[in-house]
Write an enzyme that holds these catalytic residues in place. Structure first.
Site, PDB file in Angstrom:
ATOM      1  NE  ARG A  91      29.024  58.999  21.221  1.00  0.00           N
ATOM      2  CZ  ARG A  91      28.334  59.993  21.749  1.00  0.00           C
ATOM      3  NH1 ARG A  91      27.945  59.911  23.011  1.00  0.00           N
ATOM      4  NH2 ARG A  91      28.031  61.066  21.065  1.00  0.00           N
ATOM      5  NE  ARG A 107      41.341  71.728 -17.988  1.00  0.00           N
ATOM      6  CZ  ARG A 107      40.598  71.842 -16.901  1.00  0.00           C
ATOM      7  NH1 ARG A 107      39.390  72.370 -16.972  1.00  0.00           N
ATOM      8  NH2 ARG A 107      41.059  71.460 -15.738  1.00  0.00           N
ATOM      9  CD  GLN A 142      35.897  73.189   5.116  1.00  0.00           C
ATOM     10  OE1 GLN A 142      37.077  73.187   5.407  1.00  0.00           O
ATOM     11  NE2 GLN A 142      34.975  73.586   5.971  1.00  0.00           N
ATOM     12  CG  HIS A 179      35.045  64.671 -12.415  1.00  0.00           C
ATOM     13  ND1 HIS A 179      35.867  65.569 -11.762  1.00  0.00           N
ATOM     14  CD2 HIS A 179      34.362  65.396 -13.322  1.00  0.00           C
ATOM     15  CE1 HIS A 179      35.683  66.775 -12.269  1.00  0.00           C
ATOM     16  NE2 HIS A 179      34.780  66.697 -13.224  1.00  0.00           N
ATOM     17  CD  GLU A 227      39.547  67.831 -15.629  1.00  0.00           C
ATOM     18  OE1 GLU A 227      40.221  67.799 -16.686  1.00  0.00           O
ATOM     19  OE2 GLU A 227      40.043  68.063 -14.531  1.00  0.00           O
ATOM     20  CB  CYS A 253      34.406  76.217  -4.293  1.00  0.00           C
ATOM     21  SG  CYS A 253      35.883  75.367  -3.732  1.00  0.00           S
ATOM     22  CE1 TYR A 272      31.736  66.357 -16.453  1.00  0.00           C
ATOM     23  CE2 TYR A 272      33.831  67.512 -16.601  1.00  0.00           C
ATOM     24  CZ  TYR A 272      32.686  67.189 -15.897  1.00  0.00           C
ATOM     25  OH  TYR A 272      32.483  67.709 -14.635  1.00  0.00           O
ATOM     26  CG  LEU A 317      32.446  76.277  14.712  1.00  0.00           C
ATOM     27  CD1 LEU A 317      31.834  77.587  14.263  1.00  0.00           C
ATOM     28  CD2 LEU A 317      33.203  76.467  16.020  1.00  0.00           C
TER      29      LEU A 317
END
Ligand code: FAD
Ligand code: NAP
Ligand code: SF4
Length: 670
Positions: free
Chosen positions: A561, A215, A340, A253, A165, A342, A167, A654
């Site tokens: 707008r 990994r 959303q 990433h 990823e 996590c 790192y 909402l």
């Protein structure tokens, strides 16, 4: 047994895993919270109880320089060991196994202490790293070893060395970030010395009977990444260095390719692990967008991997495995890959949770206990808010009747599920449908609730979850035949012309645009890979190729707008994907638009003050919503006890995360 491959134990020689499922590493934020380790222990205990084969913790830094953010969790002293003990004890008490992930962020760290092989700033952190000296590299390796030894002392069954990823370890491996001219840079053999030394020295320090997962970045998805031949060379060397298992890492990433969002087809990257099968003799784990036992079983049956990693699916449902074991996968609360609650939370330094399961990482706050005072309760509206409340209250022993005006449950999710790439929303509706059945909730479809219903049935309490209605605009000509609402398009299937202007660029405006421009969604991984420039032949370093050109189905303007980037308020980890998807399809996204009037010619606007006519066949209004709570006053007037949740309570900002959470919170309290 429905999932013979998935539920088969995995023999590692010195130990055995009870099935082929790894709960992949997820940072939850509890690691840094006050009293967070106790909550984390409850979180992992639940997952171990739920039967998962092996858990990997969120990334734990070996030292301060390795922090992802200031004061991230570390494993470098006895105090840390004591914290981690609470977690390992809890998992072992439930018969589970757990490894600690050692993650050094390198230049991805969001703090001033960052280090890297070379002093090259990453595009996703404002902090320029300091290049490690040769002594600094040796010291960092020692810190990895110390972290592994302390992990063993803390009772872990093993460690996962985070080598993907993008790192630190990954930064050493590729030329893109490693420009060193000493023994740690230059040739490939030099660049992979860092991970090999780490794995070799950990094995020497912890002995044979300790799991080491490595990994491995099998597909970097960045220019100048590793070639396939290099990845295979590294895999073989990692095996030789003493790893027990190799896990798959996909994409840095900073890669501009979606790897886990909901629009990524299920199992879209499994081909990479499959390509590695046979190259090494230790087990291989495959990852990314695997969220059902069916998909996982299919992957294993095709011999594409020895084990499957799922991370977010265990936020959504701790009992995923138990349900699969008892042939009840239809009861699984499936992760819809929305990010959303996590990843979007973690990137905002908030504790992770789950949109479909608000109790995730908050098990102690959201515990569902039987009621001592069972009541007869009406829930009005079977959207996400009403469904969540109804299910929670029924679980507690209340007698629930659920009233829905339309012919199906799900509320606005019935529109969301039609958006290309959002098919996973079907799963949440399926989950609630099954819960209604299991909990014997009386469901009244095509039955609008009215004050007369209450007079007739005399419910003890009423939960109003009647949602929202689209906002009406007062632009001149708004009643022109070319004007449609998003419901006309998504629910009623009204015909839409070739040229379209969408008023409102919120989540729904974006979704409607995607619905209109996509000819067919890239639901298979081959189509998806072509669109995003992933080379399934892996000819170039990094695995990228020129993406396919797309012919859009329509010509679309997406308008707002306000000033600034269109779609700026979309999800932190997914907004860029929506913008890129529309851009590829030629959608013109315009901000600072003033709507003047609608005529036969089209939509008359001021674009940053300049009069313009957008000559379109249809104008679709996606300008937000207002609460639908007309029932509140008449019900209160006849003396009913009324609670209001979801969109009916508050329409602005909402989303389903709030709707479901509010439903569950009320359900726990009532
Ligand atoms: P609703 O879903 O609106 O449900 C209200 C229900 O009440 C409806 O089924 C209605 O028929 C019923 N009802 C109304 N009056 C009565 C009555 N008198 N009697 C009986 N029943 C009644 N949110 C996200 O978080 N992520 C997303 O990716 C996302 N994508 C979306 C995509 C689209 C295209 C749309 C339209 C919405 C999307 N949303 C998304 C928003 C999300 O769906 C809403 O926030 C959520 O549905 C609100 O839930 P609710 O239960 O409050 O209301
Ligand atoms: P929204 O996100 O609030 O967007 C409404 C849009 O309408 C904004 O672009 C706003 O922009 C515009 N608008 C508001 N009032 C207007 C007016 N009077 N005249 C003209 N334009 C107006 O709402 P939504 O798109 O309806 O979505 C509803 C909810 O569902 C959102 O909270 C969203 O989070 C959720 N959702 C989420 C996703 C997701 O992928 N996560 C997808 C769909 C929906 P200007 O004011 O700048 O014009
Ligand atoms: Fe999955 Fe969304 Fe829950 Fe994250 S918030 S675990 S992506 S359903």
């Amino acid at each position: 047994m429905l999932y013979p491959n998935l539920l088969q134990p995995l023999d590692l020689g010195f130990t055995s895993l009870r099935n082929r499922v790894l709960m992949g590493s997820m940072h939850t934020g509890l690691e840094e919270e006050k009293n967070g380790w106790k909550k984390l222990a409850v979180f992992y205990r639940e997952r171990a109880k739920g039967g998962v084969g092996l858990i990997v913790t969120g990334g734990i830094a070996p030292d301060r320089a390795g922090w992802v953010a200031p004061f991230s969790a570390r494993m470098s002293n006895q105090k840390h060991v004591r914290n981690h003990r609470t977690v390992t004890d809890a998992v072992h008490e439930e018969g589970g196994k757990i490894c600690m992930q050692i993650l050094h962020s390198g230049r991805y760290g969001f703090h001033p202490l960052v280090v890297a092989p070379s002093a090259i700033k990453s595009p996703i952190s404002p902090f320029k790293p300091r290049a490690l000296s040769s002594r600094g590299i040796q010291k960092t390796i020692r810190h990895f070893i110390r972290a592994a030894q302390l992990a063993k002392e803390a009772g872990y069954d093993g460690v996962e060395v985070m080598g993907s990823e993008g790192y630190l370890i990954n930064q050493f491996i590729v030329r893109h970030t490693n420009k060193r001219t000493d023994d740690w840079g230059g040739s490939y053999a030099n660049r992979i010395k860092f991970p090999l030394e780490i794995v070799r020295q950990i094995r020497a320090a912890v002995g044979e009977n300790f799991i080491i997962i490595y990994r491995l970045s099998m597909l970097d998805l960045i220019p100048d990444g590793s070639t396939w031949e290099e990845v295979v060379t590294l895999a073989k060397a990692i095996e030789k260095a003493g790893a027990s298992i190799i896990n798959t890492g996909i994409g840095w990433h900073e890669a501009r390719v979606p790897t886990i969002a909901t629009s990524v087809p299920r199992g879209a990257f499994t081909w990479v692990t499959k390509k590695m099968m046979g190259e090494v003799s230790i087990p291989l784990i495959t990852t990314n967008r695997i969220n059902t036992p069916e998909k996982a079983e299919e992957i294993l049956a095709q011999n594409a991997a020895d084990m499957v990693s799922m991370a977010r699916p265990f936020l959504a449902d701790a009992y995923f495995i138990t349900k699969a074991q008892t042939n009840k996968s239809y009861l699984i609360n499936t992760c819809i890959a929305c990010n959303q609650a996590c990843l979007d939370h973690v990137f905002k330094n908030k504790t992770a949770s789950c949109l479909v399961n608000p109790s995730a990482c908050r098990e102690t706050e959201f515990s569902i206990k039987p009621t001592v005072n069972p009541k007869k309760i009406a829930v009005v509206g079977a959207g996400p808010a009403g469904l969540s409340a109804a299910v929670t209250m029924a679980q507690r022993g209340h007698q629930i009747e659920l009233f829905e005006a339309s012919g199906e449950i799900g509320g606005q999710f019935n529109m969301a599920k039609k958006i290309p790439g959002k098919q996973e929303f079907h799963e949440t509706i399926r989950y609630f449908r099954e819960q209604i059945r299991q909990l014997s909730i009386t469901l009244h479809l095509n039955t609008p609730f009215t004050p007369e219903t209450q007079k007739r049935d005399n419910f003890d309490e009423i939960v109003l979850a009647t949602g929202v209605t689209p906002r009406k605009l007062s632009i001149k000509g708004i009643n022109h035949s070319s004007v449609l609402g998003y419901k006309d398009v998504l629910s009623d299937g009204k015909m839409v012309g070739q040229k379209v202007a969408i008023i409102g660029a919120g989540g729904i405006g974006f979704d409607v645009a995607e619905f209109l421009v996509e000819d067919h969604h890239a639901s298979d991984y081959k189509h998806f890979s072509k669109e995003w420039g992933i080379d399934l032949e892996y000819r170039e370093a990094g695995g990228l190729q020129t993406p396919n050109k797309i012919t859009p189905k329509r010509s679309v303007y997406l308008l707002q707008r306000s000033k600034g980037k269109v779609g700026a308020k979309l999800g932190k980890t997914t907004g860029w994907i929506h913008r890129a998807t529309l851009k590829k399809r030629g959608v013109q996204m315009l901000s600072e638009v003033t709507y003047e009037k609608i005529t036969d010619e089209g939509l008359h606007v001021l674009l940053k003050g300049k009069p313009t006519v957008l000559e379109v066949d249809n104008i679709i209004i996606c300008a937000g919503q207002v609460s639908n709570k007309d029932l509140e006053s008449p019900l209160k007037a006849i003396g009913a006890t009324v609670h209001i949740i979801g969109g009916a309570d508050f329409a602005a900002e909402l989303d389903a995360k709030r709707a479901i959470e509010q439903g569950m919170k009320l359900g726990i309290k009532i």
